[in-house]
Scaffold this active site. Sequence first.
Site, PDB file in Angstrom:
ATOM      1  N   CYS A  43       0.822  -1.214   0.000  1.00 46.39           N
ATOM      2  CA  CYS A  43       0.000   0.000   0.000  1.00 46.39           C
ATOM      3  C   CYS A  43       0.852   1.258   0.000  1.00 46.39           C
ATOM      4  O   CYS A  43       0.633   2.170  -0.793  1.00 46.39           O
ATOM      5  CB  CYS A  43      -0.942  -0.006   1.206  1.00 46.39           C
ATOM      6  SG  CYS A  43      -1.994   1.458   1.293  1.00 46.39           S
ATOM      7  N   CYS A  48      -1.649   1.653  -3.060  1.00 46.28           N
ATOM      8  CA  CYS A  48      -2.704   2.657  -2.976  1.00 46.28           C
ATOM      9  C   CYS A  48      -2.211   4.068  -2.707  1.00 46.28           C
ATOM     10  O   CYS A  48      -2.787   5.027  -3.219  1.00 46.28           O
ATOM     11  CB  CYS A  48      -3.741   2.244  -1.929  1.00 46.28           C
ATOM     12  SG  CYS A  48      -3.095   1.354  -0.507  1.00 46.28           S
ATOM     13  N   LYS A  51      -0.364   5.458  -5.901  1.00 49.13           N
ATOM     14  CA  LYS A  51      -1.376   5.475  -6.966  1.00 49.13           C
ATOM     15  C   LYS A  51      -2.358   6.619  -6.765  1.00 49.13           C
ATOM     16  O   LYS A  51      -2.729   7.309  -7.719  1.00 49.13           O
ATOM     17  CB  LYS A  51      -2.123   4.142  -6.996  1.00 49.13           C
ATOM     18  CG  LYS A  51      -3.267   4.083  -7.993  1.00 49.13           C
ATOM     19  CD  LYS A  51      -4.251   3.014  -7.578  1.00 49.13           C
ATOM     20  CE  LYS A  51      -4.873   3.357  -6.237  1.00 49.13           C
ATOM     21  NZ  LYS A  51      -5.610   2.230  -5.644  1.00 49.13           N
ATOM     22  N   TYR A 178     -10.170  -3.111 -10.059  1.00 46.79           N
ATOM     23  CA  TYR A 178      -9.950  -1.732  -9.645  1.00 46.79           C
ATOM     24  C   TYR A 178      -8.596  -1.205 -10.109  1.00 46.79           C
ATOM     25  O   TYR A 178      -8.482  -0.037 -10.513  1.00 46.79           O
ATOM     26  CB  TYR A 178     -10.130  -1.593  -8.132  1.00 46.79           C
ATOM     27  CG  TYR A 178      -9.063  -2.219  -7.273  1.00 46.79           C
ATOM     28  CD1 TYR A 178      -7.989  -1.473  -6.807  1.00 46.79           C
ATOM     29  CD2 TYR A 178      -9.122  -3.569  -6.915  1.00 46.79           C
ATOM     30  CE1 TYR A 178      -7.003  -2.039  -6.012  1.00 46.79           C
ATOM     31  CE2 TYR A 178      -8.145  -4.143  -6.123  1.00 46.79           C
ATOM     32  CZ  TYR A 178      -7.089  -3.380  -5.678  1.00 46.79           C
ATOM     33  OH  TYR A 178      -6.100  -3.948  -4.897  1.00 46.79           O
ATOM     34  N   GLU A 182      -8.275   2.040 -12.534  1.00 48.30           N
ATOM     35  CA  GLU A 182      -7.590   3.208 -11.982  1.00 48.30           C
ATOM     36  C   GLU A 182      -6.452   3.663 -12.891  1.00 48.30           C
ATOM     37  O   GLU A 182      -6.317   4.852 -13.203  1.00 48.30           O
ATOM     38  CB  GLU A 182      -7.084   2.894 -10.574  1.00 48.30           C
ATOM     39  CG  GLU A 182      -8.217   2.816  -9.567  1.00 48.30           C
ATOM     40  CD  GLU A 182      -7.811   2.243  -8.223  1.00 48.30           C
ATOM     41  OE1 GLU A 182      -8.592   2.380  -7.276  1.00 48.30           O
ATOM     42  OE2 GLU A 182      -6.710   1.639  -8.128  1.00 48.30           O
ATOM     43  N   HIS A 437     -26.748  22.152   1.543  1.00 52.19           N
ATOM     44  CA  HIS A 437     -26.955  22.633   0.181  1.00 52.19           C
ATOM     45  C   HIS A 437     -26.084  23.855  -0.101  1.00 52.19           C
ATOM     46  O   HIS A 437     -25.924  24.713   0.773  1.00 52.19           O
ATOM     47  CB  HIS A 437     -28.439  23.000   0.006  1.00 52.19           C
ATOM     48  CG  HIS A 437     -28.777  23.478  -1.373  1.00 52.19           C
ATOM     49  ND1 HIS A 437     -28.885  22.611  -2.444  1.00 52.19           N
ATOM     50  CD2 HIS A 437     -29.011  24.723  -1.850  1.00 52.19           C
ATOM     51  CE1 HIS A 437     -29.195  23.310  -3.529  1.00 52.19           C
ATOM     52  NE2 HIS A 437     -29.268  24.594  -3.197  1.00 52.19           N
ATOM     53  N   GLU A 442     -25.621  15.931  -0.618  1.00 52.68           N
ATOM     54  CA  GLU A 442     -27.005  16.083  -0.192  1.00 52.68           C
ATOM     55  C   GLU A 442     -27.938  15.129  -0.945  1.00 52.68           C
ATOM     56  O   GLU A 442     -29.043  14.836  -0.481  1.00 52.68           O
ATOM     57  CB  GLU A 442     -27.479  17.523  -0.375  1.00 52.68           C
ATOM     58  CG  GLU A 442     -27.658  17.969  -1.802  1.00 52.68           C
ATOM     59  CD  GLU A 442     -28.192  19.392  -1.902  1.00 52.68           C
ATOM     60  OE1 GLU A 442     -29.221  19.685  -1.259  1.00 52.68           O
ATOM     61  OE2 GLU A 442     -27.574  20.202  -2.614  1.00 52.68           O
TER      62      GLU A 442
END
Length: 448
Positions: A43, A48, A51, A178, A182, A437, A442
């Site tokens: 990782c 990750c 990346k 993934y 990616e 908002h 939301e």
Amino acid sequence: MAEYDYDLFTIGAGSGGVRASRVAAAHGARVAVAEEFRVGGTCVIRGCVPKKMLVYGAHFAEDLEDARHFGWDVGQPKFDWIKLRDNVLGDVDRLNGLYTQTLDNNKVEIFHERAVISGPHEITLASGEKKTAKHILIATGARPMVPTCPGHEHGITSNEAFHLDAIPKRVLIAGAGYIANEFAGIFNQFGAKVTLMNRSDQLLRGYDEALRDRLLQISLIKGIEFRFNAAFEKVEKNKDGSLTVHMSNHEPLEVDCLLFATGRVPNIEGLGLGDVGVNLNEKGAIEVDENSRTSVESIYAVGDVTDRVQLTPVAIREGQAFADSVFGGKPTTVDYSCIPSAVFSHPPIAAVGLTEAEATAQYGSVKVYTSDFRSMKNVVAHRNERSLYKMVCEAQTERVLGIHMIGAEAPEIMQAAAVAVKAGLTKADFDATVAIHPTMSEELVLLK
């Protein structure tokens, strides 16, 4: 005199191994770690973390283009791959130092060499030195799988992608998980012509079908090409250094780089597991019980080498639970239900809980609420890309069984939403929450 040199000897200093070692030492155990590459694991060093830094860099391609619609004169942007690459690798060096420092601060002894298990309580280092430990923890992780076809040695994996000397003009990415999606987004935004090939006709197996379809549509619009139902036949290296990839059901494709993202395999070779009686499962991963214990009472395993859930936070949870249970007097097991996950594609995907298909199979009847919208930013930027949020609920109680999202910042939004799903909240709980908002998030409390 102590019966063993250490209370715990950990093989592998990735996310799971470091957490287990640090916590065990904090509980008062005498701990050592052996790591043959760099402290931090996949990782931090080649996964990750670097990346995600490339993903950040890739997003500037569209952000700079969109900036003109918001009044900014950005001139003619120029991308410098070497600067980004070196900055990313420099930060990897920093993190490697921090992880090493963490172990040092907790008085964990580090052996920067390979270690194998030579007995239920014995480890042999590459130097030939032998060490004994009451408990042994295997945390050696996994590595990219490379298909066995003629010429496969001409391809690279995600490990090497971080060290390229230049962005290839034409890239073929093999796989549809993934990692493949990616890197497809990253290379595409950096100006490469990207083709993604897969042996089936589906992307991101395991994610909700609506999100997978939306990512495919958006990727095609961005210029990424796909070759489905394609299996490798051979890879030829041409005189000019380019590659010609031959595949089933499609014409050969000439590219400058072939990136294999076809899955990962546990690192179990040469560890001496068979000699001491550690059992493997049908996938070649180490078989463990709910307490991460192997078939040998004194030997445990956590992380990708067990192939339970290949996610860094899961490995960390497993390492923590192991250390708390064995050394902290706090028996703990990991709950593998309702684990949130993300794909840092372009745009990103985030999910938690059951997909619509999984929920229907398990509960028979479900209610699905969605929001298919174009963000305010994309409206002003004249970009037609649409986000999709989806909530899957149990029909009778409307308890939320899963949430699935594709759109900007979806992983950032999902972390909070995952808490609600894990807590067993209902659609009514979301409806009763006042919206913030104007935000994209939301939409989660306005689903219809």
